[in-house]
Scaffold this active site. Structure first.
Site, PDB file in Angstrom:
ATOM      1  N   TYR A 161       0.816  -1.212   0.000  1.00 16.82           N
ATOM      2  CA  TYR A 161       0.000   0.000   0.000  1.00 16.82           C
ATOM      3  C   TYR A 161       0.855   1.269   0.000  1.00 16.82           C
ATOM      4  O   TYR A 161       0.654   2.156  -0.835  1.00 16.82           O
ATOM      5  CB  TYR A 161      -0.971  -0.005   1.187  1.00 16.82           C
ATOM      6  CG  TYR A 161      -2.318  -0.641   0.882  1.00 16.82           C
ATOM      7  CD1 TYR A 161      -2.408  -1.748   0.031  1.00 16.82           C
ATOM      8  CD2 TYR A 161      -3.490  -0.160   1.439  1.00 16.82           C
ATOM      9  CE1 TYR A 161      -3.623  -2.337  -0.249  1.00 16.82           C
ATOM     10  CE2 TYR A 161      -4.723  -0.748   1.163  1.00 16.82           C
ATOM     11  CZ  TYR A 161      -4.776  -1.835   0.324  1.00 16.82           C
ATOM     12  OH  TYR A 161      -5.991  -2.418   0.037  1.00 16.82           O
ATOM     13  N   GLU A 168       1.732   6.526  -6.929  1.00 20.12           N
ATOM     14  CA  GLU A 168       0.590   7.243  -7.493  1.00 20.12           C
ATOM     15  C   GLU A 168       0.726   8.749  -7.256  1.00 20.12           C
ATOM     16  O   GLU A 168       0.503   9.558  -8.172  1.00 20.12           O
ATOM     17  CB  GLU A 168      -0.701   6.731  -6.863  1.00 20.12           C
ATOM     18  CG  GLU A 168      -1.057   5.307  -7.245  1.00 20.12           C
ATOM     19  CD  GLU A 168      -2.225   4.777  -6.425  1.00 20.12           C
ATOM     20  OE1 GLU A 168      -3.094   5.578  -6.038  1.00 20.12           O
ATOM     21  OE2 GLU A 168      -2.271   3.558  -6.177  1.00 20.12           O
TER      22      GLU A 168
END
Length: 227
Positions: A161, A168
């Site tokens: 994660y 991102e």
């Protein structure tokens, strides 16, 4: 005078949950199996291209496949909305929409951003996560889930994660420059999205931590019963 003790209604037993429809179960197994295969292709191609040619070739080799593989995840929003699965609708929308933002408005509009190593690290984080997740769901529905896969599913997110979210954010930040050519409003929208990533990432991460706690406790209870 009537006996009041006889007039009291007996407590009703809780209704047992309805068994899952065989058709729905078969559909979900096939959906998760196909998704696991699709993300395995993303992972395999990404690692192979990184090894043979470097990160600058990853988008050319796997970008189009990744774009449509991720777009297929819109089905998961429908699954949650229609009650086909019990996944929370809000967290499902958050995760799917953030990824669609990356593969369509960001990377599809400015492909040169994918030359960055952050694009490759994002695909690795996404694909490893999804291969594990979809395999977990498919095998669980098929009644053939190994305990090791359960542990992997609810442990690897601690690494994957942060890796995916960081990648991102770096790609979105990189898009703020070219977005300025579309007008002053473009970079403002992207900076706003980056600001949303902080609470959004917290929600997704803590959701997984809570799920992990429940699953690990369940596994421990099963182990205790078998001893």
């Amino acid at each position: 005078m009537a006996d009041k003790s006889k007039s009291k209604s007996k407590p009703q037993a809780k209704a047992s949950p309805k068994p899952a429809s065989p058709l729905k179960t078969t559909y979900l197994i096939l959906y998760n199996f196909a998704s696991a295969i699709a993300w395995t292709v993303v992972l395999g191609r990404t690692l192979l291209l990184l090894y043979l040619r470097g990160p600058s070739t990853v988008y050319t080799g796997v970008g189009e496949w990744t774009k449509w593989t991720q777009t297929m995840a819109i089905m998961e929003v429908l699954h949650s909305l229609l009650g086909i699965v019990r996944a929370p609708l809000v967290t499902t929308i958050m995760q799917v929409s953030s990824r669609l933002l990356l593969v369509w408005p960001i990377v599809n509009t400015w492909p040169f951003l994918a030359l960055s190593p952050f694009y490759s690290s994002m695909l690795i984080a996404w694909s490893v996560t999804e291969v594990i997740r979809y395999s977990y769901f498919a095998l669980s529905l098929a009644g053939a889930l190994p305990a090791l896969l359960t542990w992997v599913r609810y442990s690897t997110f601690y690494i994957l994660y942060p890796m995916g979210i960081t990648s991102e954010c770096m790609l979105i930040y990189g898009a703020t420059g070219p977005a300025g050519e579309l007008g002053a409003f473009g970079p403002v929208v992207l900076y706003a999205i980056l600001a949303i990533y902080v609470p959004g990432s917290y929600v997704l991460f803590t959701h997984m931590m809570k799920q992990r706690g429940k699953v690990m406790r369940s596994l421990k209870t099963k182990d205790d019963k078998t001893q």
